[in-house]
Design an enzyme around this catalytic site. Structure first.
Site, short mmCIF file in Angstrom:
data_model
loop_
_atom_site.label_atom_id
_atom_site.label_comp_id
_atom_site.label_asym_id
_atom_site.label_seq_id
_atom_site.Cartn_x
_atom_site.Cartn_y
_atom_site.Cartn_z
N LYS A 113 3.86 5.35 3.87
CA LYS A 113 2.72 4.39 4.24
C LYS A 113 2.81 2.92 4.64
CE LYS A 113 -1.88 3.88 1.59
NZ LYS A 113 -2.73 4.54 0.76
N SER A 193 -7.14 6.43 1.66
CA SER A 193 -6.79 5.31 2.76
C SER A 193 -5.06 6.12 3.38
CB SER A 193 -5.88 4.06 1.67
OG SER A 193 -5.58 4.51 0.76
N SER A 217 -6.90 9.28 -2.48
CA SER A 217 -6.09 8.29 -1.02
C SER A 217 -4.60 9.13 -0.75
CB SER A 217 -5.78 7.41 -1.21
OG SER A 217 -7.11 6.00 -0.98
#
Length: 532
Positions: A113, A193, A217
């Site tokens: 990420k 996210s 997330s």
């Protein structure tokens, strides 16, 4: 890193301000990828036999990204590629030929990420303000991955600032990356996210990926994109080198297509780090040999509590949960109804602690790494100056609220943090488990993916994982079914440091159901399927 049961969402991706409308298509994208759905054990077996090597595998994933992520359905899951990926893979092959294999991740490509530092790539959190910010050293977890022999393939898109910028953002969107798309139906949202990390694994753009979570997330995008996601106990994995929201709740975690792959990745990520005090707690009493728990039979005799109130998230989720319960009963589990007595009472306190901790944490991170902007005031000013590219759909209300907060010595913060952890942990999950001598709680992770809507923001259906996020306890989501072709997940929640137990239960359930179905990249749900 978060997903709150509040009118918030999560955000991050690749080309600036791309529309939500998916590219025109009349049929699903091709799914004929030679290494599709292979797990780490399969790939290691092929590399051990000489049929495959890491460089060939890495090149295959790079080609796959070009064909599916950048063209074709244009998933926008990958925000940046590691220019050294093939070189790293070649070095792993040299080691293998010299009979030096570092472990089960040796030569395996991993995506990270884009809030995790990894040289030589940028760490932008999806913001154009940091698009050229390249930290000079790897995050602690990235060093562990490299030491384990993994190949860093690149960075994934996310909800901008891990969705801690606006109260009505759209998950999977960032100023730098644009909109990440759900591979099951391109007009549906991927949740966030860690949207790019989930989509990439589901679409076979990498073997495994690393996401981060503050509240949902990892869990939400994993469930909505039909994969396994594990949020560990806060302190199991170092947060050093990760752009923060909340040091009380932040953690990285594995995202994979199987429980076994998630377990192998977790073992590589976990470890003590003197730069993160949470990892040096005396409470560290867990085993890292998670692969030893990958055996059938864990459900037999296990007392598991069902959070039935969470089944109201969506009727199809409720129906799928009943099917999951039946599978567990047939495996010998003892299933009882349960409830978290303090459910939701921590919501306002959680928001307050995140507002305080975000301002403190993000400014410290940016200052220590000599980023081009080092204060929240400067970031707010940048977004205002470049409003057209950074705020075309939603604003920065959370940034502004956080910027108005004082320091971590404020009485409001201290009280909110204490109440939130107590209500979600000892008086929440722990109380529910103790009341009926349970080893875990289960619930639908969330509902099916909603239509991406840049004008109104997310249409988030609700979630079953919030208590674990606030308490800092582990949670594991596994595919359990579908709603009109869209994936649904079941979440297993346990007390602190119970990752091994959750992996054992989850693996047994997964092997009995095999509920994951690869995506077909429909531009929208097929006409033969009723729309919701």
């Amino acid at each position: 890193m978060r997903r709150l049961l509040l009118p918030f969402c999560l955000t991050l991706a690749l080309a600036a301000c791309q529309p939500a409308t998916p590219p025109a298509a009349t049929a699903p994208a091709p799914t004929d990828f030679i290494y599709a759905e292979l797990d780490i054990a399969d790939l290691q077996s092929r590399m051990q036999s000489g049929e495959l090597d890491s460089r060939k595998l890495t090149q295959a994933y790079l080609d796959r990204i070009a064909a599916v992520d950048k063209t074709g359905p244009q998933l926008n899951a990958v925000i940046e590629l590691n220019p050294d990926a093939l070189k790293e893979a070649a070095l792993r092959d040299v080691e293998r030929r010299a009979n030096t294999v570092r472990g089960p991740l040796h030569g395996i490509p991993v995506l990270l990420k884009d809030n995790i530092d990894a040289v030589p790539m940028a760490t932008s959190a999806g913001s154009l303000a940091l698009k050229d910010f390249r930290p000079g050293q790897d995050a602690f977890l990235v060093r562990r991955l490299r030491d384990a022999g993994a190949v860093i393939l690149g960075k994934t898109n996310l909800s901008e600032w891990a969705n801690f910028r606006s109260t009505h953002s759209t998950s999977g969107w960032s100023g730098r990356g644009g909109q990440t798309r759900n591979p099951y139906a391109l007009d549906r949202n991927p949740c966030g996210s860690s949207s790019g990390s989930a989509v990439a694994v589901s679409a076979n753009l990498a073997t495994i990926s690393v996401g981060t979570e503050t509240d949902g997330s990892i869990l939400c995008p994993a469930a909505i994109n039909g994969i396994v996601g594990l949020k560990p106990t806060v302190g199991l994995i170092s947060r050093q080198g990760i752009l923060p929201i909340s040091h009380s709740q932040d953690t990285a975690g594995p995202m994979a297509r199987s429980v076994s792959d998630a377990a192998l990745l977790l073992a590589a990520l976990a470890g003590r780090d003197t730069a993160d005090a949470a990892t040096t707690q005396a409470a560290w009493n867990t085993t890292l040999d998670y692969s030893a728990r990958l055996k059938p039979g864990a459900l037999k005799g296990a007392r598991i509590g069902v959070l039935r109130s969470k089944a109201a998230i969506h009727p199809d989720a409720a129906a799928a949960l009943e099917g999951a319960i039946q599978v567990m009963r047939e495996a010998g589990a003892i299933i009882v109804d349960a409830e978290i007595p303090t459910d939701g009472q921590w919501n306002e306190d959680e928001l307050q602690l995140m507002l305080y901790e975000f301002k403190h944490g993000v400014e410290r991170y940016l200052t220590e790494r000599r980023a081009p902007l080092t204060t929240l005031t400067q970031l707010i000013g940048y977004n205002e100056q470049y409003r057209v590219s950074e705020m075309p759909f939603f604003g920065q209300e959370l940034f502004e609220q956080a910027n108005a907060k004082g320091g971590l010595g404020d009485a409001e913060y201290i009280a909110a943090r204490s109440r939130a952890r107590r209500l979600a942990g000892p008086e929440g999950i722990d109380a529910a488990l103790k009341a009926q001598q349970l080893v875990a709680l289960i619930a639908p992770t969330t509902g099916p993916a909603w239509l991406t809507d840049h004008k109104a923001g997310d249409h988030f259906p609700g979630a079953g994982y919030g208590a674990a996020a606030v308490a800092g306890y582990p949670s594991l989501t596994i595919p359990m079914g579908h709603s009109d072709g869209l994936p649904l997940g079941v979440v297993f929640i346990g007390p602190a440091w119970s990752e091994a137990q959750l992996i054992a239960l989850g693996y047994d359930y997964e092997q009995r159901t095999r509920a994951r179905k690869p995506p077909e990249y429909w531009p929208t749900l097929p006409p033969r399927t009723p729309r919701r």
